[in-house]
Design a protein around this motif. Structure first.
Motif, PDB file in Angstrom:
ATOM      1  N   GLY A 105       9.269 -13.355  10.314  1.00  0.00           N
ATOM      2  CA  GLY A 105       9.667 -14.706  10.690  1.00  0.00           C
ATOM      3  C   GLY A 105      11.152 -14.719  11.020  1.00  0.00           C
ATOM      4  N   HIS A 106      11.596 -15.833  11.533  1.00  0.00           N
ATOM      5  CA  HIS A 106      13.002 -15.985  11.901  1.00  0.00           C
ATOM      6  C   HIS A 106      13.662 -16.965  10.950  1.00  0.00           C
ATOM      7  CE1 HIS A 106      12.312 -13.886  15.683  1.00  0.00           C
ATOM      8  NE2 HIS A 106      11.243 -14.635  15.848  1.00  0.00           N
TER       9      HIS A 106
ATOM     10  N   ASP B 193      19.261 -18.228  12.749  1.00  0.00           N
ATOM     11  CA  ASP B 193      19.394 -17.267  13.857  1.00  0.00           C
ATOM     12  C   ASP B 193      18.012 -16.787  14.308  1.00  0.00           C
ATOM     13  OD1 ASP B 193      20.094 -15.319  15.688  1.00  0.00           O
ATOM     14  OD2 ASP B 193      21.522 -14.327  14.371  1.00  0.00           O
ATOM     15  N   ALA B 194      17.579 -17.295  15.439  1.00  0.00           N
ATOM     16  CA  ALA B 194      16.250 -16.936  15.951  1.00  0.00           C
ATOM     17  C   ALA B 194      16.187 -15.505  16.477  1.00  0.00           C
ATOM     18  CB  ALA B 194      15.836 -17.910  17.055  1.00  0.00           C
ATOM     19  N   ARG B 195      17.331 -14.851  16.613  1.00  0.00           N
ATOM     20  CA  ARG B 195      17.335 -13.464  17.096  1.00  0.00           C
ATOM     21  C   ARG B 195      16.984 -12.468  15.999  1.00  0.00           C
ATOM     22  NH1 ARG B 195      23.250 -13.099  18.862  1.00  0.00           N
ATOM     23  NH2 ARG B 195      23.332 -14.337  16.985  1.00  0.00           N
ATOM     24  N   VAL B 196      17.104 -12.878  14.756  1.00  0.00           N
ATOM     25  CA  VAL B 196      16.882 -11.994  13.610  1.00  0.00           C
ATOM     26  C   VAL B 196      15.455 -12.157  13.114  1.00  0.00           C
ATOM     27  CG1 VAL B 196      17.581 -11.505  11.228  1.00  0.00           C
ATOM     28  CG2 VAL B 196      19.295 -12.133  12.931  1.00  0.00           C
ATOM     29  N   ARG B 197      14.818 -11.053  12.825  1.00  0.00           N
ATOM     30  CA  ARG B 197      13.490 -11.093  12.211  1.00  0.00           C
ATOM     31  C   ARG B 197      13.612 -10.650  10.766  1.00  0.00           C
ATOM     32  NH1 ARG B 197       9.638  -8.383  16.685  1.00  0.00           N
ATOM     33  NH2 ARG B 197       9.320 -10.254  17.897  1.00  0.00           N
ATOM     34  N   ILE B 198      12.986 -11.401   9.908  1.00  0.00           N
ATOM     35  CA  ILE B 198      12.951 -11.066   8.495  1.00  0.00           C
ATOM     36  C   ILE B 198      11.499 -10.720   8.152  1.00  0.00           C
ATOM     37  CG2 ILE B 198      13.343 -11.880   6.139  1.00  0.00           C
ATOM     38  CD1 ILE B 198      15.920 -11.532   7.766  1.00  0.00           C
ATOM     39  N   TYR B 199      11.323  -9.559   7.553  1.00  0.00           N
ATOM     40  CA  TYR B 199       9.986  -9.071   7.210  1.00  0.00           C
ATOM     41  C   TYR B 199       9.714  -9.313   5.736  1.00  0.00           C
ATOM     42  CZ  TYR B 199      10.043  -6.914  11.757  1.00  0.00           C
ATOM     43  OH  TYR B 199      10.088  -6.723  13.111  1.00  0.00           O
ATOM     44  N   SER B 200       8.468  -9.645   5.444  1.00  0.00           N
ATOM     45  CA  SER B 200       8.044  -9.865   4.066  1.00  0.00           C
ATOM     46  C   SER B 200       6.592  -9.422   3.925  1.00  0.00           C
ATOM     47  CB  SER B 200       8.189 -11.342   3.687  1.00  0.00           C
ATOM     48  OG  SER B 200       7.384 -12.142   4.528  1.00  0.00           O
ATOM     49  N   LEU B 201       6.181  -9.235   2.679  1.00  0.00           N
ATOM     50  CA  LEU B 201       4.784  -8.894   2.434  1.00  0.00           C
ATOM     51  C   LEU B 201       3.924 -10.126   2.673  1.00  0.00           C
ATOM     52  CD1 LEU B 201       4.975  -6.728  -0.812  1.00  0.00           C
ATOM     53  CD2 LEU B 201       4.862  -5.983   1.570  1.00  0.00           C
ATOM     54  N   LYS B 202       2.781  -9.907   3.237  1.00  0.00           N
ATOM     55  CA  LYS B 202       1.851 -10.995   3.543  1.00  0.00           C
ATOM     56  C   LYS B 202       1.088 -11.370   2.272  1.00  0.00           C
ATOM     57  CE  LYS B 202      -1.456 -11.996   7.160  1.00  0.00           C
ATOM     58  NZ  LYS B 202      -2.197 -11.381   8.268  1.00  0.00           N
ATOM     59  N   ASP B 203       1.102 -12.649   1.927  1.00  0.00           N
ATOM     60  CA  ASP B 203       0.385 -13.115   0.735  1.00  0.00           C
ATOM     61  C   ASP B 203      -1.098 -12.788   0.826  1.00  0.00           C
ATOM     62  OD1 ASP B 203       2.604 -14.154  -0.523  1.00  0.00           O
ATOM     63  OD2 ASP B 203       2.301 -16.185   0.244  1.00  0.00           O
ATOM     64  N   GLY B 204      -1.623 -12.220  -0.249  1.00  0.00           N
ATOM     65  CA  GLY B 204      -3.056 -11.931  -0.324  1.00  0.00           C
ATOM     66  C   GLY B 204      -3.519 -10.775   0.536  1.00  0.00           C
ATOM     67  N   ALA B 205      -2.595 -10.040   1.115  1.00  0.00           N
ATOM     68  CA  ALA B 205      -2.962  -8.977   2.046  1.00  0.00           C
ATOM     69  C   ALA B 205      -3.809  -7.882   1.393  1.00  0.00           C
ATOM     70  CB  ALA B 205      -1.713  -8.349   2.667  1.00  0.00           C
ATOM     71  N   THR B 206      -3.573  -7.626   0.132  1.00  0.00           N
ATOM     72  CA  THR B 206      -4.280  -6.519  -0.516  1.00  0.00           C
ATOM     73  C   THR B 206      -5.507  -6.955  -1.317  1.00  0.00           C
ATOM     74  OG1 THR B 206      -2.821  -6.636  -2.432  1.00  0.00           O
ATOM     75  CG2 THR B 206      -2.192  -5.099  -0.664  1.00  0.00           C
ATOM     76  N   ASP B 207      -5.864  -8.220  -1.231  1.00  0.00           N
ATOM     77  CA  ASP B 207      -7.011  -8.711  -2.015  1.00  0.00           C
ATOM     78  C   ASP B 207      -8.289  -7.947  -1.711  1.00  0.00           C
ATOM     79  OD1 ASP B 207      -5.287 -10.521  -3.137  1.00  0.00           O
ATOM     80  OD2 ASP B 207      -6.079 -12.259  -2.051  1.00  0.00           O
ATOM     81  N   GLU B 208      -8.593  -7.750  -0.425  1.00  0.00           N
ATOM     82  CA  GLU B 208      -9.819  -7.044  -0.055  1.00  0.00           C
ATOM     83  C   GLU B 208      -9.762  -5.589  -0.509  1.00  0.00           C
ATOM     84  OE1 GLU B 208     -12.663  -6.180   3.826  1.00  0.00           O
ATOM     85  OE2 GLU B 208     -10.829  -7.333   4.084  1.00  0.00           O
ATOM     86  N   LEU B 209      -8.595  -4.965  -0.394  1.00  0.00           N
ATOM     87  CA  LEU B 209      -8.424  -3.578  -0.840  1.00  0.00           C
ATOM     88  C   LEU B 209      -8.623  -3.477  -2.347  1.00  0.00           C
ATOM     89  CD1 LEU B 209      -7.678  -0.624  -0.323  1.00  0.00           C
ATOM     90  CD2 LEU B 209      -5.274  -1.303  -0.505  1.00  0.00           C
ATOM     91  N   LYS B 210      -8.053  -4.407  -3.101  1.00  0.00           N
ATOM     92  CA  LYS B 210      -8.219  -4.399  -4.557  1.00  0.00           C
ATOM     93  C   LYS B 210      -9.682  -4.559  -4.945  1.00  0.00           C
ATOM     94  CE  LYS B 210      -3.914  -6.743  -5.315  1.00  0.00           C
ATOM     95  NZ  LYS B 210      -3.274  -7.907  -5.932  1.00  0.00           N
ATOM     96  N   ARG B 211     -10.383  -5.435  -4.243  1.00  0.00           N
ATOM     97  CA  ARG B 211     -11.804  -5.651  -4.514  1.00  0.00           C
ATOM     98  C   ARG B 211     -12.589  -4.365  -4.261  1.00  0.00           C
ATOM     99  NH1 ARG B 211     -11.637 -10.310  -2.778  1.00  0.00           N
ATOM    100  NH2 ARG B 211     -11.838  -9.901  -0.567  1.00  0.00           N
ATOM    101  N   TRP B 212     -12.297  -3.706  -3.127  1.00  0.00           N
ATOM    102  CA  TRP B 212     -12.980  -2.457  -2.789  1.00  0.00           C
ATOM    103  C   TRP B 212     -12.682  -1.373  -3.825  1.00  0.00           C
ATOM    104  CZ3 TRP B 212     -11.015   2.377  -1.376  1.00  0.00           C
ATOM    105  CH2 TRP B 212     -11.971   3.295  -0.951  1.00  0.00           C
ATOM    106  N   LEU B 213     -11.426  -1.280  -4.255  1.00  0.00           N
ATOM    107  CA  LEU B 213     -11.059  -0.284  -5.261  1.00  0.00           C
ATOM    108  C   LEU B 213     -11.774  -0.543  -6.589  1.00  0.00           C
ATOM    109  CD1 LEU B 213      -7.244   0.090  -4.549  1.00  0.00           C
ATOM    110  CD2 LEU B 213      -9.004   1.848  -4.228  1.00  0.00           C
ATOM    111  N   ALA B 214     -11.868  -1.793  -6.985  1.00  0.00           N
ATOM    112  CA  ALA B 214     -12.560  -2.132  -8.231  1.00  0.00           C
ATOM    113  C   ALA B 214     -14.043  -1.770  -8.143  1.00  0.00           C
ATOM    114  CB  ALA B 214     -12.390  -3.617  -8.548  1.00  0.00           C
ATOM    115  N   GLU B 215     -14.660  -2.063  -7.005  1.00  0.00           N
ATOM    116  CA  GLU B 215     -16.076  -1.713  -6.818  1.00  0.00           C
ATOM    117  C   GLU B 215     -16.270  -0.202  -6.819  1.00  0.00           C
ATOM    118  OE1 GLU B 215     -17.098  -3.640  -3.159  1.00  0.00           O
ATOM    119  OE2 GLU B 215     -17.004  -5.636  -4.049  1.00  0.00           O
ATOM    120  N   THR B 216     -15.364   0.512  -6.179  1.00  0.00           N
ATOM    121  CA  THR B 216     -15.448   1.973  -6.130  1.00  0.00           C
ATOM    122  C   THR B 216     -15.242   2.566  -7.517  1.00  0.00           C
ATOM    123  OG1 THR B 216     -14.669   1.962  -3.851  1.00  0.00           O
ATOM    124  CG2 THR B 216     -14.482   4.040  -5.038  1.00  0.00           C
TER     125      THR B 216
END
Length: 108
Positions: free
Chosen positions: A61-62, A66-89
């Motif tokens: 996001g900006h 300053d709209a020229r600068v991009r700030i990166y962050s972790l996406k909320d809930g991004a790993t939920d599906e991965l965590k679910r798969w790992l728990a099932e595995t």
């Protein structure tokens, strides 16, 4: 396994990208800041951030000032599906290993 999990695992396969995720877990950062902390050239950092975005882990996001600068962050809930798969595995492996142990102990 879903395509989203495949993309996520591919994105974190690289040690520099895993370190970027760790740094972003502490706080949002600019690409330049990440590049400096990882010892990467800006074009290389850009490629890593693109892979993390395509993997669904990172968003940008900006800041209002300053709209020229991009700030990166972790996406909320991004790993939920991965965590679910790992728990099932993990549950599957625990069940299989438990059954194998009972089989081996029963055949002695």
């Amino acid at each position: 396994m879903s395509a989203a999990i495949d993309r996520m695992l591919a994105a974190i396969a690289d040690p520099k990208r895993r370190r970027a995720v760790e740094l972003l877990g502490q706080r949002p950062r600019s690409a330049g800041e990440l590049a400096g902390e990882l010892g990467l050239a800006p074009p290389a950092m850009s490629r890593h951030l693109r892979a993390l975005k395509e993997g669904g882990l990172v968003e940008d996001g900006h800041p209002d000032f300053d709209a020229r600068v991009r700030i990166y962050s972790l996406k909320d809930g991004a790993t939920d599906e991965l965590k679910r798969w790992l728990a099932e595995t993990e549950a599957l492996w625990s069940h299989q290993l438990g059954a194998f142990k009972r089989h081996v102990e029963g055949s002695e």
